[in-house]
Each structure stands twice: as C-alpha cells, then as structure tokens.
Motif scaffolding. Structure first.
Motif, PDB file in Angstrom:
ATOM      1  N   LEU A  10       0.875  -1.157   0.000  1.00 51.78           N
ATOM      2  CA  LEU A  10       0.000   0.000   0.000  1.00 51.78           C
ATOM      3  C   LEU A  10       0.914   1.208   0.000  1.00 51.78           C
ATOM      4  N   VAL A  11       0.673   2.119  -0.929  1.00 55.06           N
ATOM      5  CA  VAL A  11       1.463   3.341  -1.027  1.00 55.06           C
ATOM      6  C   VAL A  11       0.504   4.525  -1.049  1.00 55.06           C
ATOM      7  N   ASP A  12       1.035   5.708  -0.742  1.00 50.30           N
ATOM      8  CA  ASP A  12       0.202   6.900  -0.826  1.00 50.30           C
ATOM      9  C   ASP A  12       0.352   7.532  -2.207  1.00 50.30           C
ATOM     10  N   ALA A  13      -0.286   8.657  -2.429  1.00 56.22           N
ATOM     11  CA  ALA A  13      -0.291   9.311  -3.740  1.00 56.22           C
ATOM     12  C   ALA A  13       1.114   9.708  -4.196  1.00 56.22           C
ATOM     13  N   GLN A  14       2.030   9.920  -3.246  1.00 59.33           N
ATOM     14  CA  GLN A  14       3.411  10.285  -3.589  1.00 59.33           C
ATOM     15  C   GLN A  14       4.317   9.050  -3.679  1.00 59.33           C
ATOM     16  N   GLY A  37       4.523  -2.031  10.959  1.00 62.71           N
ATOM     17  CA  GLY A  37       5.867  -1.872  11.495  1.00 62.71           C
ATOM     18  C   GLY A  37       6.747  -0.943  10.679  1.00 62.71           C
ATOM     19  N   ASP A  38       6.516  -0.856   9.374  1.00 67.18           N
ATOM     20  CA  ASP A  38       7.315   0.020   8.513  1.00 67.18           C
ATOM     21  C   ASP A  38       6.662   1.380   8.278  1.00 67.18           C
ATOM     22  N   ALA A  39       5.461   1.572   8.816  1.00 67.28           N
ATOM     23  CA  ALA A  39       4.723   2.819   8.574  1.00 67.28           C
ATOM     24  C   ALA A  39       5.269   3.952   9.440  1.00 67.28           C
ATOM     25  N   SER A  40       5.076   5.172   8.964  1.00 64.79           N
ATOM     26  CA  SER A  40       5.506   6.342   9.727  1.00 64.79           C
ATOM     27  C   SER A  40       4.658   6.478  10.985  1.00 64.79           C
ATOM     28  N   PRO A  41       5.198   7.120  12.024  1.00 67.39           N
ATOM     29  CA  PRO A  41       4.422   7.315  13.252  1.00 67.39           C
ATOM     30  C   PRO A  41       3.107   8.057  13.006  1.00 67.39           C
ATOM     31  N   GLY A  42       3.087   8.989  12.052  1.00 64.39           N
ATOM     32  CA  GLY A  42       1.860   9.721  11.739  1.00 64.39           C
ATOM     33  C   GLY A  42       0.774   8.813  11.185  1.00 64.39           C
ATOM     34  N   LEU A  43       1.164   7.879  10.320  1.00 61.61           N
ATOM     35  CA  LEU A  43       0.196   6.929   9.769  1.00 61.61           C
ATOM     36  C   LEU A  43      -0.294   5.963  10.830  1.00 61.61           C
ATOM     37  N   VAL A  44       0.604   5.485  11.664  1.00 60.13           N
ATOM     38  CA  VAL A  44       0.201   4.584  12.745  1.00 60.13           C
ATOM     39  C   VAL A  44      -0.814   5.284  13.635  1.00 60.13           C
TER      40      VAL A  44
END
Length: 111
Positions: A10-14, A37-44
């Motif tokens: 899953l990726v974002d628009a960028q 586990g690999d996601a940014s703290p903001g996404l978590v």
C-alpha cells in the motif's frame, strides 16, 4: 470464493510506502494481513485513531477520519506494476487486518 493471496504494497499518492500487505479478493473487496511496522508514526497514529473510533462506535467522527485516510491517496501495488487507486481503506492495527476496494482490475494470480 476467495482467490490466492497476493503480496503487495500500500502506497500513498506520492508513492511513499504505507506498508506491505498479503491479501486476497472476494468480489471487489480485498482483505488480508498488514503490519504497520514500517509505517511512519503519523500513519500509525491515524489508523490507531480510526480503529478506536470504530471500536467505540463514535460514528459522528468517522466521516472526518475517512476523509483524512482518503487524502492519503492510497494505492495498491503488486510487484513493479502500476499502483492502482483504491477506496474504502480500513486498517485495524491491533488485529493486523486490512481491507480495501481497488478501482481497477488486478492481474490474476498464478499459483
């Protein structure tokens, strides 16, 4: 009947990685496993808050949260193929469960 599992991202628009997934399709709904586990703290934080709103049934705030998730421009990518736009993204971090709907067909899986 669910199809074979696909490993993808899953990726974002960028094209920033949200995380890796292992999913299968049933009709237009894709669901399976995710580990943030690999996601940014903001996404978590975003998906943790979403999960808490769902669990606590705070329906009045869910529309705003779904808008925030949609603003990410989430996409599903398998291998090096084009990342396909998706909607209805749901990530339940505690359960490590993901579901979404892809807006275009994804290639068939060959076992």
């Amino acid at each position: 009947m669910a199809s074979s599992r696909l490993e993808g991202q899953l990726v974002d628009a960028q094209r920033n990685l949200i995380d890796r997934v292992r999913v299968s399709a049933e009709g237009s709904l894709w669901s399976g496993e995710i580990d943030l586990g690999d996601a940014s703290p903001g996404l978590v934080s975003l998906f943790t808050e979403f999960e808490e709103l769902v669990n606590d049934q705070v329906l009045s705030l869910l529309d705003n949260m779904e808008t925030q998730v949609a603003r990410l421009g989430p996409r599903f990518r398998v291998a090096e193929e084009e990342a396909l736009p998706m909607g209805d993204l749901r990530i339940y971090q505690v359960l490590r469960v993901v579901s979404f709907r892809v807006r275009h067909a994804v290639r068939k899986v060959t076992p």
